[in-house]
Design a protein around this motif. Sequence first.
Motif, PDB file in Angstrom:
ATOM      1  N   ASP A  90      65.508   3.759-125.913  1.00 32.84           N
ATOM      2  CA  ASP A  90      66.433   4.867-126.134  1.00 32.84           C
ATOM      3  C   ASP A  90      65.923   5.813-127.216  1.00 32.84           C
ATOM      4  OD1 ASP A  90      68.184   3.773-124.284  1.00 32.84           O
ATOM      5  OD2 ASP A  90      69.277   2.617-125.787  1.00 32.84           O
ATOM      6  N   LEU A  91      65.979   7.112-126.928  1.00 33.39           N
ATOM      7  CA  LEU A  91      65.652   8.122-127.928  1.00 33.39           C
ATOM      8  C   LEU A  91      66.208   9.462-127.472  1.00 33.39           C
ATOM      9  CD1 LEU A  91      63.248   9.779-126.407  1.00 33.39           C
ATOM     10  CD2 LEU A  91      61.735   8.191-127.528  1.00 33.39           C
ATOM     11  N   VAL A  92      65.999  10.501-128.294  1.00 38.51           N
ATOM     12  CA  VAL A  92      66.455  11.842-127.925  1.00 38.51           C
ATOM     13  C   VAL A  92      65.296  12.825-128.066  1.00 38.51           C
ATOM     14  CG1 VAL A  92      68.818  11.377-128.642  1.00 38.51           C
ATOM     15  CG2 VAL A  92      67.239  12.450-130.255  1.00 38.51           C
ATOM     16  N   ARG A 128      69.235  21.902-127.936  1.00 37.75           N
ATOM     17  CA  ARG A 128      70.292  21.014-127.469  1.00 37.75           C
ATOM     18  C   ARG A 128      69.727  19.595-127.364  1.00 37.75           C
ATOM     19  NH1 ARG A 128      74.413  22.272-123.876  1.00 37.75           N
ATOM     20  NH2 ARG A 128      74.293  24.380-124.777  1.00 37.75           N
ATOM     21  N   ILE A 129      70.462  18.621-127.867  1.00 35.06           N
ATOM     22  CA  ILE A 129      70.001  17.239-127.837  1.00 35.06           C
ATOM     23  C   ILE A 129      70.047  16.699-126.414  1.00 35.06           C
ATOM     24  CG2 ILE A 129      70.538  14.878-128.559  1.00 35.06           C
ATOM     25  CD1 ILE A 129      71.560  15.999-131.171  1.00 35.06           C
ATOM     26  N   ALA A 130      68.923  16.115-125.972  1.00 31.48           N
ATOM     27  CA  ALA A 130      68.843  15.485-124.650  1.00 31.48           C
ATOM     28  C   ALA A 130      68.654  13.982-124.843  1.00 31.48           C
ATOM     29  CB  ALA A 130      67.689  16.066-123.842  1.00 31.48           C
ATOM     30  N   TYR A 131      69.695  13.225-124.503  1.00 28.20           N
ATOM     31  CA  TYR A 131      69.605  11.771-124.606  1.00 28.20           C
ATOM     32  C   TYR A 131      68.845  11.229-123.399  1.00 28.20           C
ATOM     33  CZ  TYR A 131      73.277  12.221-128.119  1.00 28.20           C
ATOM     34  OH  TYR A 131      73.993  12.572-129.234  1.00 28.20           O
ATOM     35  N   GLY A 132      68.153  10.106-123.611  1.00 26.19           N
ATOM     36  CA  GLY A 132      67.441   9.491-122.507  1.00 26.19           C
ATOM     37  C   GLY A 132      66.647   8.287-122.944  1.00 26.19           C
ATOM     38  N   THR A 133      65.724   7.871-122.094  1.00 27.24           N
ATOM     39  CA  THR A 133      64.884   6.706-122.378  1.00 27.24           C
ATOM     40  C   THR A 133      63.411   7.097-122.278  1.00 27.24           C
ATOM     41  OG1 THR A 133      64.965   6.009-120.059  1.00 27.24           O
ATOM     42  CG2 THR A 133      66.591   5.056-121.572  1.00 27.24           C
TER      43      THR A 133
END
Length: 350
Positions: A65-67, A55-60
């Motif tokens: 910014d990256l995943v 599952r893609i986890a968005y964040g910093t």
Amino acid sequence: MNQLSSQPEESTFQILTPEGRGAVASLEVTGDLDILNRFFEAANGKPVQDQPVDRIAYGTWNEEDLVIVRTSASTAEIHCHGGHTAVHRIAEQLCQSGIREYVVPLPSELSFEEEFDRLLQLATTRQTAHWLLRQRHLFTAAIQQLEQLSISERRQTAQAMLQWSGFGLHLTQPWKVVLCGHPNVGKSTLMNALVGYGRSVVFDQPGTTRDVVTASTALEGWPIEFADTAGLRETSDQLEALGVGKAQKVIEQADLAIVVMDATSGMTKADETLISHQSEPLVVWNKSDLLDGTADVLNGLSISAQTGDGVNELAKAIAQRLIPELPNEDQPVPVSQRQQEFLRQLLTGA
């Protein structure tokens, strides 16, 4: 019970995408994923090891910014902005945290030759291509001859080759030079003069440069990536403060820092502090065209980025600081992280 089986598995990472420009770059980390939480903050607030698999986890990642995608209990993929800078910044941070880069073994001299053929495609100047072509023969021949040496001789040879590691890596990766200084000293004008075109926005209001602006060129035949940074000062402007923070990070990672000062103002306490915080900076006094007489340029170069006076001399000084000497023509040089790792294993192995 086997005591070795109770020891934690070593954490490693590898860069999955090839060198060069691209929209996205990827790395894979194997082992203790908890280390990633030192840098990554997910938008959903969960640590990496608690993210759902696949599952893609968005964040910093340190404000970038990256995943991250956790692919198993002990593996995760990091997907960041493409290109060299972002992915290698993450790789460097992983190494500093104790995560070792996984190196694919190169079992024979033929494998090294194939790697040189691939690296040649990354050469951006005729001079670096010449050195890579020469090392294709020298390095592979030296590796083949190592089998005929004693253990002590093999280690001495490997150590001599590793002394030129920095030079070898830069045959495919540009030297990084950062222009730093206080606001309105002419950093942006100077970078435009050095690269030969208008890459940075120039305006006489302090604080115009808010982000790190980069531009690539060649000096004396060597590939150079210049970075124009925000003026270093305390500020209440949140956007400018972010630029100052990014500038400080870029300065720390540069091969050479050029401290630009205003010759019309002379040395200030702030200038002295800035210089003292750099490791062997190249000091430049800009705006010499605005002086009535000769500037006091003790321990620095006098230039005018506006008129171009002294810029050629500065370019030669930059090349001399980055490449103070060259290997002998018959000196084998490792030109990749994989080749360096191979030689380091010779130093520690039998």
